[in-house]
Design a protein around this motif. Structure first.
Motif, short mmCIF file in Angstrom:
data_model
loop_
_atom_site.label_atom_id
_atom_site.label_comp_id
_atom_site.label_asym_id
_atom_site.label_seq_id
_atom_site.Cartn_x
_atom_site.Cartn_y
_atom_site.Cartn_z
N TYR A 16 -8.09 -6.36 4.25
CA TYR A 16 -6.86 -5.87 4.85
C TYR A 16 -6.73 -6.41 6.27
N MET A 84 -1.56 0.55 2.53
CA MET A 84 -1.62 -0.25 1.31
C MET A 84 -0.23 -0.57 0.75
N MET A 85 -0.12 -1.77 0.18
CA MET A 85 1.11 -2.14 -0.52
C MET A 85 1.13 -1.45 -1.88
N LYS A 86 2.30 -1.43 -2.49
CA LYS A 86 2.48 -0.70 -3.74
C LYS A 86 1.49 -1.14 -4.81
N GLU A 87 1.30 -2.44 -4.97
CA GLU A 87 0.37 -2.91 -6.01
C GLU A 87 -1.06 -2.51 -5.72
N GLN A 88 -1.43 -2.42 -4.43
CA GLN A 88 -2.77 -1.97 -4.06
C GLN A 88 -2.93 -0.48 -4.32
N GLN A 89 -1.88 0.28 -4.04
CA GLN A 89 -1.91 1.71 -4.33
C GLN A 89 -2.06 1.96 -5.83
#
Length: 215
Positions: A16, A84-89
């Motif tokens: 990150y 976090m970005m959506k895909e990471q979440q």
């Protein structure tokens, strides 16, 4: 293994890029909040309960506080929610759900939130106990999953790979949260709030007592 001494020489290896003011904001928002009254922002209540036990398995109380005592669990929750970005979440939730399901199955229980720290530790240890070659294979498989998802293709993770992905990620996040806490930053790591003389060729062990610099 002395985990506290290892921390002093361990750099962050998380994937990150976060501005310092963002980290400071998250750190400050966690300070002073009673752990017993904690309601997760990102995780469910059940996931928050498991998270609290897991961070203390990774960094238990010894001569320094445990991870939850410096509110690493709160930091991870807010980091996931705010950074976090959506895909990471989505990936974090997916792998945590699979890890919790595996932990419950390993213990012969229905709900991972009710598992003891000892039961969770068995699943965590098993997930992380992989060879160097298997670690490399896991990394390739996880990257392939992310690439497929990014391209809108169907992708899946088997239970063992998902458990590894979550455990490995959580370990790194716990260390990051621990090292950025106020107590560890000021009392355990090398800390100089008002930097003075610049010593370009000084020995690190002599200047900091062998400690890593606080963030």
């Amino acid at each position: 293994m002395d985990r506290r001494k290892a921390l002093r020489n361990m750099g962050l290896a998380m994937g990150y890029t976060v501005a310092a003011p963002t980290l400071i904001s998250i750190m400050q928002s966690c300070q002073g909040e009673p752990a017993m009254e904690w309601t997760p922002d990102f995780f469910t209540k059940e996931q928050g309960s498991v998270l609290t036990k897991l961070v203390d398995i990774i960094l238990p109380k010894t001569d320094t506080p445990s991870a939850s005592e410096v509110q690493s669990n709160l930091f991870i929750d807010r980091f996931a929610d705010e950074v976090m970005m959506k895909e990471q979440q989505d990936f974090l939730k997916l792998t945590m759900d699979k890890f919790m399901a595996k932990a419950a199955k390993d213990a012969g229980q229905e709900n991972a939130a009710n598992l003891s720290a000892e039961a969770l530790e068995k699943t965590l240890a098993a997930a992380l106990k992989v060879s160097k070659a298997q670690r490399a294979n896991n990394k390739k498989a996880i990257n392939a999953y992310h690439e497929a998802m990014a391209e809108g293709k169907q992708a899946s993770l088997n239970d063992d790979l998902a458990a590894y992905a979550f455990a490995d990620h959580l370990r790194g996040m716990t260390i990051m949260a621990y090292k950025t806490s106020e107590y560890i930053g000021e009392e355990v790591l090398a800390y100089d709030p008002i930097p003075g003389e610049y010593i370009g060729c000084g020995d690190v062990n002599t200047l900091t007592g062998g400690k890593a610099w606080s963030l």
